[in-house]
Design a protein around this motif. Structure first.
Motif, PDB file in Angstrom:
ATOM      1  N   ALA A 150       0.825  -1.207   0.000  1.00  0.00           N
ATOM      2  CA  ALA A 150       0.000   0.000   0.000  1.00  0.00           C
ATOM      3  C   ALA A 150       0.862   1.262   0.000  1.00  0.00           C
ATOM      4  O   ALA A 150       0.547   2.243  -0.681  1.00  0.00           O
ATOM      5  N   LEU A 151       1.968   1.244   0.762  1.00  0.00           N
ATOM      6  CA  LEU A 151       2.871   2.398   0.771  1.00  0.00           C
ATOM      7  C   LEU A 151       3.497   2.617  -0.607  1.00  0.00           C
ATOM      8  O   LEU A 151       3.620   3.758  -1.077  1.00  0.00           O
TER       9      LEU A 151
ATOM     10  N   CYS B 114       3.001   5.883  -3.065  1.00  0.00           N
ATOM     11  CA  CYS B 114       4.117   6.641  -3.661  1.00  0.00           C
ATOM     12  C   CYS B 114       3.961   6.756  -5.167  1.00  0.00           C
ATOM     13  O   CYS B 114       4.266   7.805  -5.755  1.00  0.00           O
ATOM     14  N   GLN B 115       3.499   5.695  -5.789  1.00  0.00           N
ATOM     15  CA  GLN B 115       3.283   5.748  -7.237  1.00  0.00           C
ATOM     16  C   GLN B 115       2.257   6.822  -7.593  1.00  0.00           C
ATOM     17  O   GLN B 115       2.418   7.553  -8.580  1.00  0.00           O
ATOM     18  N   ARG B 116       1.212   6.949  -6.783  1.00  0.00           N
ATOM     19  CA  ARG B 116       0.197   7.969  -7.034  1.00  0.00           C
ATOM     20  C   ARG B 116       0.726   9.363  -6.706  1.00  0.00           C
ATOM     21  O   ARG B 116       0.425  10.329  -7.409  1.00  0.00           O
ATOM     22  N   LEU B 117       1.519   9.480  -5.644  1.00  0.00           N
ATOM     23  CA  LEU B 117       2.088  10.784  -5.302  1.00  0.00           C
ATOM     24  C   LEU B 117       3.006  11.289  -6.412  1.00  0.00           C
ATOM     25  O   LEU B 117       3.052  12.496  -6.688  1.00  0.00           O
ATOM     26  N   ARG B 118       3.729  10.374  -7.032  1.00  0.00           N
ATOM     27  CA  ARG B 118       4.637  10.792  -8.112  1.00  0.00           C
ATOM     28  C   ARG B 118       3.870  11.385  -9.294  1.00  0.00           C
ATOM     29  O   ARG B 118       4.424  12.189 -10.048  1.00  0.00           O
TER      30      ARG B 118
ATOM     31  N   PHE C  71       4.726  11.018   4.197  1.00  0.00           N
ATOM     32  CA  PHE C  71       5.539  11.436   3.062  1.00  0.00           C
ATOM     33  C   PHE C  71       5.513  12.954   2.956  1.00  0.00           C
ATOM     34  O   PHE C  71       4.614  13.614   3.481  1.00  0.00           O
ATOM     35  N   ILE C  72       6.512  13.497   2.278  1.00  0.00           N
ATOM     36  CA  ILE C  72       6.639  14.940   2.178  1.00  0.00           C
ATOM     37  C   ILE C  72       6.957  15.295   0.724  1.00  0.00           C
ATOM     38  O   ILE C  72       7.762  14.624   0.075  1.00  0.00           O
ATOM     39  N   LEU C  73       6.303  16.321   0.215  1.00  0.00           N
ATOM     40  CA  LEU C  73       6.481  16.755  -1.167  1.00  0.00           C
ATOM     41  C   LEU C  73       6.864  18.226  -1.179  1.00  0.00           C
ATOM     42  O   LEU C  73       6.390  19.013  -0.353  1.00  0.00           O
TER      43      LEU C  73
END
Length: 492
Positions: A382-383, A387-391, A408-410
């Motif tokens: 799930a993590l 991350c794939q979606r955040l990218r 996570f931090i962006l």
């Protein structure tokens, strides 16, 4: 590390006939190489280089004690062949004794060196080319010295040579054997690993394939290298001085060109062809007076080439260490420390350009419940999916890091569009299932624009406070709704 005998068992299961054919082929190649070295003999029992020594060392490294009978028969056969070629007139009993003594001297010296090298490699936790090559060069040279001293002693004991000849021959014998071992052992090991046995793990880290890129360029490089060698040797034959003989050392430049641009086995093949051609030129042109110079040149070029093999390995290790030092092992995102370093650099550049940045904290919803219900493997998956979606929300120059756990931090380079991008990201997450389940993936966000007076750490504290407030509001709202709904965000 599994033992060589266990590794060999699977490859030698085709029947005794196939095994016998393999050893017969090994013996045939060894004797042909011996005959080639005899053609380049420049002193009694001393050749410019001795290729069978490289094959013996490689066979004992790859096949262990199983290779000893074949190698011993080769040594005895070479002794009888030598007696026939030179018409020594020695009775067969004397030749058999000399051959047996030579077999013991030859096989014991290289067998001890191969066993010790394998033992030292096996005791290392991580055996790489960077560690193996110096050990190989050292033990290869010492094994050749042992073979030379024991070999001359064996021939003296058998009455083939007297003590005076033995004292005059051992140095030339050693240099010839050493050249054969250093130059040809890696090539023969690569061939044996393909034909006879699976390679050891530390050999697998080296590129034991000839099929590395188009062969045309490799052939062109070989042609240039051998042409330069031929030109050098012809000049040396015309101007017979030591200074010209030393010009061979400069041919390390085209050899290193091949080393840095081709696979390890192709590089070893080029080195073998180069050294063979050099030895043949010395024999054909009668450059016997500079034999030691050419032999040492071959050895130095070979040793330097093998250290050149370590450069790609060292670069790969450095890349791996950089990944471990700067990136999260699970998700591949930047770790906390490296993210803050990069973010401060980005902030400095953005302020010079008059741009505002947004800092976004993302916290995956219900991560503990996912772990407790489905297991940690699903939680890790799930993590990774998050991350794939955040990218997908990132543009060129944006940063993504893992702060810890499920956080996570962006860093977004376009502050004006940050809120819109997060809203689209929430919609994308709502349409994405947690891997292995039918539950929607969701996260809560805290979004801030980095103020002119702030650094990244100060902005992070504000984003963290907003994230906590959003999570509290979400928790209150979820008391009246189903779990795993899409997250919400707050912006300041």
């Amino acid at each position: 590390m599994p033992s060589m005998l266990n590794d060999l068992s699977g490859r030698w299961s085709l029947g005794s006939s196939a095994v016998g054919l393999n050893y017969l082929l090994l013996m045939l190649v060894w004797l042909l190489l011996w005959r080639l070295s005899a053609l380049m003999e420049y002193a009694p029992h001393a050749s410019l280089w001795f290729p069978p020594a490289g094959l013996t060392f490689a066979a004992l490294m790859m096949l262990g004690w199983r290779a000893l009978p074949a190698l011993a028969l080769c040594a005895i056969g070479a002794t009888f062949w030598m007696g026939h070629i030179y018409h020594t007139g020695s009775p067969w009993q004397e030749l058999l004794t000399a051959g047996a003594l030579f077999a013991v001297a030859h096989c014991s010296a290289y067998g001890l060196g191969a066993w010790l090298l394998k033992r030292l490699i096996d005791t290392r936790i991580m055996a790489s080319a960077l560690a193996v090559i110096p050990l190989f060069l050292l033990l290869g040279c010492l094994s050749a010295l042992g073979a030379a001293l024991a070999g001359t002693g064996a021939l003296e004991s058998a009455g083939i040579i007297d003590s005076r000849d033995a004292g005059a021959s051992w140095l030339a014998w050693w240099i010839g054997d050493m050249a054969g071992v250093i130059v040809l052992t890696p090539l023969f090991m690569g061939i044996l690993s393909w034909r006879y046995a699976r390679p050891e793990p530390w050999l697998g880290s080296m590129d034991l394939t000839l099929l590395n890129g188009p062969p045309g360029r490799f052939v062109l490089k070989l042609a240039i290298q051998l042409s330069l060698l031929s030109l050098t040797m012809l000049v040396a034959a015309h101007i017979r001085t030591e200074e010209v003989a030393y010009a061979l050392f400069f041919l390390i430049i085209p050899q290193m060109w091949i080393i840095y641009t081709e696979s390890a086995l192709r590089s070893a093949l080029s080195l073998a062809l180069f050294s063979t051609a050099a030895a043949l030129w010395v024999a054909l042109l009668g450059l016997v007076e500079q034999s030691l110079t050419y032999q040492f040149a071959i050895c130095v070029i070979a040793a330097s080439s093998y250290f050149g093999f370590t450069v790609p390995a060292l670069m790969a290790q450095n890349r791996q260490l950089a990944e471990l030092a700067f990136h999260d092992g699970l998700t591949g995102t930047l770790n906390k420390r490296y993210f803050f370093e990069r973010a401060e650099q980005q902030l400095t550049v953005a302020r010079h350009q008059g741009r505002a940045l947004s800092l976004v904290l993302a916290d995956m919803d219900h991560f503990k419940q996912i772990n407790d219900t489905y297991g940690h493997d699903i939680g890790d998956a799930a993590l990774v999916k998050l991350c794939q979606r955040l990218r997908k929300a990132l543009d060129d120059g944006d940063l993504l890091g893992r702060f810890g756990g499920d956080e996570f931090i962006l860093l977004l380079g376009n502050a004006e569009a940050a809120e819109t991008r997060i809203e689209r990201l929430q919609e994308l997450l709502a349409a994405t299932c947690v891997p292995g389940t039918e539950q929607s993936l969701s996260a809560t966000f805290g979004v801030v624009t980095v103020a002119e007076h702030e650094n990244i750490t100060m902005a992070f504290k504000r984003a963290d406070a907003l994230l906590l407030e959003s999570k509290r509001q979400r928790h209150d709202a979820e008391r009246q709704s189903a779990p795993f709904s899409a997250g919400e965000s707050r912006r300041q």
